[in-house]
Design a protein around this motif. Structure first.
Motif, PDB file in Angstrom:
ATOM      1  N   ARG A   1       0.905  -1.164   0.000  1.00  0.00           N
ATOM      2  CA  ARG A   1       0.000   0.000   0.000  1.00  0.00           C
ATOM      3  C   ARG A   1       0.935   1.203   0.000  1.00  0.00           C
ATOM      4  O   ARG A   1       1.457   1.589   1.039  1.00  0.00           O
TER       5      ARG A   1
ATOM      6  N   THR B   1      -9.812  -8.467  -4.215  1.00  0.00           N
ATOM      7  CA  THR B   1      -9.870  -8.260  -2.759  1.00  0.00           C
ATOM      8  C   THR B   1     -10.825  -9.295  -2.179  1.00  0.00           C
ATOM      9  O   THR B   1     -11.823  -9.634  -2.825  1.00  0.00           O
TER      10      THR B   1
ATOM     11  N   ASP C   1     -12.730  -8.736   0.182  1.00  0.00           N
ATOM     12  CA  ASP C   1     -13.863  -8.043   0.813  1.00  0.00           C
ATOM     13  C   ASP C   1     -15.136  -8.003  -0.042  1.00  0.00           C
ATOM     14  O   ASP C   1     -16.219  -7.768   0.484  1.00  0.00           O
TER      15      ASP C   1
ATOM     16  N   MET D   1     -12.885 -10.824   8.463  1.00  0.00           N
ATOM     17  CA  MET D   1     -12.466  -9.608   7.758  1.00  0.00           C
ATOM     18  C   MET D   1     -13.591  -9.088   6.863  1.00  0.00           C
ATOM     19  O   MET D   1     -14.672  -9.665   6.796  1.00  0.00           O
TER      20      MET D   1
ATOM     21  N   ARG E   1     -13.322  -5.402   6.025  1.00  0.00           N
ATOM     22  CA  ARG E   1     -13.193  -3.945   6.171  1.00  0.00           C
ATOM     23  C   ARG E   1     -14.554  -3.335   6.513  1.00  0.00           C
ATOM     24  O   ARG E   1     -15.147  -3.758   7.507  1.00  0.00           O
TER      25      ARG E   1
END
Ligand code: F6P
Length: 324
Positions: free
Chosen positions: A72, A126, A128, A170, A172
């Motif tokens: 990141r 991802t 997510d 998880m 986010r």
């Protein structure tokens, strides 16, 4: 377009390697050179590039993580960092980019495209599943299976000891992993950020479970849940208010991001990788490739980043019914 660069950025996810493989091999198929960029945008700033051909991506379709590594990058958020990147790409003859990552990755790509008119296509990677313009992001399906497998194991010990487990997953700010894996693993309750559940309802629900004869319970808690207490505070709260419960906490953490990708993620990665290269060669830019109604379709990056949640709230009702 003669040379395409590919990178992975943000949190890694299973299927990223399969997508890199697809991009590299699609480039070869269409007689375009391909360059792997290491450590996401940070490697672009530092010129960490490597020419890649079809044999460089052998035996990776089944591997978790990303062979290109990920980061990141804070430097890419600066104009100076992006200028350095542009010069490195120009010096290496790279004239288009495929970026595999989540909304942070796409935001960087959009800014870079606006500043330098540089062709970019994003692939949603991802666990997510929080990107608009695709029913599935790469790695989400694998993560669901990993979480279900972990909760199945937790249920064995929860049952043996008549315990209540809070399992944090998880995601986010999105509850996709919690809701879907929770239903898949038969959780008694699922706490997600998209629904204001509240502590009273949790206690009510646990009381109902007990009255219906259940001796153990699994409550799946999304890490972004807005109930106002983390899993350890939830444990303390329940122990104080319902002393009859023997409570334990399990935070699944980064194991959810690892492991061999599911067949679904491998096929999706292959389709998205090929379409990303084809889109660039057709002169398209500033789009994300995604899965919509089982077809690979393009969504403007801006919409993919800002689009509203695709959480199916019907599933909340299903969960309530099947966990009763
Ligand atoms: O976006 C993927 C994700 O795994 C989220 O589910 C989680 O909140 C975050 O990344 C963790 O990030 P890091 O690996 O930087 O701790």
């Amino acid at each position: 377009i003669k040379k395409i660069g590919v990178l992975t950025s943000g949190g890694d996810s299973p299927g990223m390697n399969a997508a890199i493989r697809a991009v590299v091999r699609a480039c070869s198929y269409y007689n375009v050179e391909c360059v792997g960029i290491y450590r996401g945008y940070q490697g672009m700033i530092e010129g960490d590039f490597k020419a890649m051909g079809p044999r460089d991506v052998k035996n990776i379709i089944n591997k978790g993580g990303t062979i290109l590594k990920s980061a990141r990058s804070k430097d890419f958020m600066t104009k100076e960092g992006r200028e350095k990147s542009f010069h490195n790409l120009k010096n290496s003859g790279v004239d288009a980019l495929v970026l595999i990552g989540g909304d942070g990755t796409f935001t960087g790509a959009e800014i870079f495209n606006a500043e330098f008119n540089f062709p970019v296509i994003g692939i949603p990677g991802t666990i997510d599943n929080d990107i608009f313009g695709t029913t599935n992001t790469l790695g989400y399906d694998t993560a669901l299976n990993t979480v279900v497998d972990a909760i199945d194991k937790i249920r064995d010990t929860a049952n043996s000891h008549n315990r209540l487990f809070f399992v944090e997953v998880m995601g986010r700010d999105a509850g996709h992993i919690a809701l879907n894996a929770g239903i898949g693993a038969g959780a008694e309750e699922i706490l997600i950020p998209e629904e204001a559940f509240g502590l009273d309802r949790l206690v009510e629900s646990l009381n109902r479970s007990k009255e219906s004869g259940k001796t153990s319970s699994i409550v799946v808690v999304s890490e972004g849940d807005k109930i106002g207490k983390n899993v350890f505070e939830l444990k303390d709260y329940v122990e104080e208010n319902m002393p009859e419960y023997d409570v334990r906490v399990s935070v699944l953490g980064h194991m959810q991001r690892g492991g061999s990708p599911s067949c679904f993620d491998r096929v999706l990665a292959s389709r998205l990788g090929v379409k990303a290269v084809e889109s660039l060669l057709e002169g398209k830019s500033n789009f994300m490739v995604g899965l919509i109604e089982d077809k690979i379709a393009l969504t403007p990056l801006e919409q993919a980043i800002k689009g509203s949640s695709k959480m199916d709230m019907e599933l909340v009702k299903v969960s309530d019914i099947v966990s009763s």
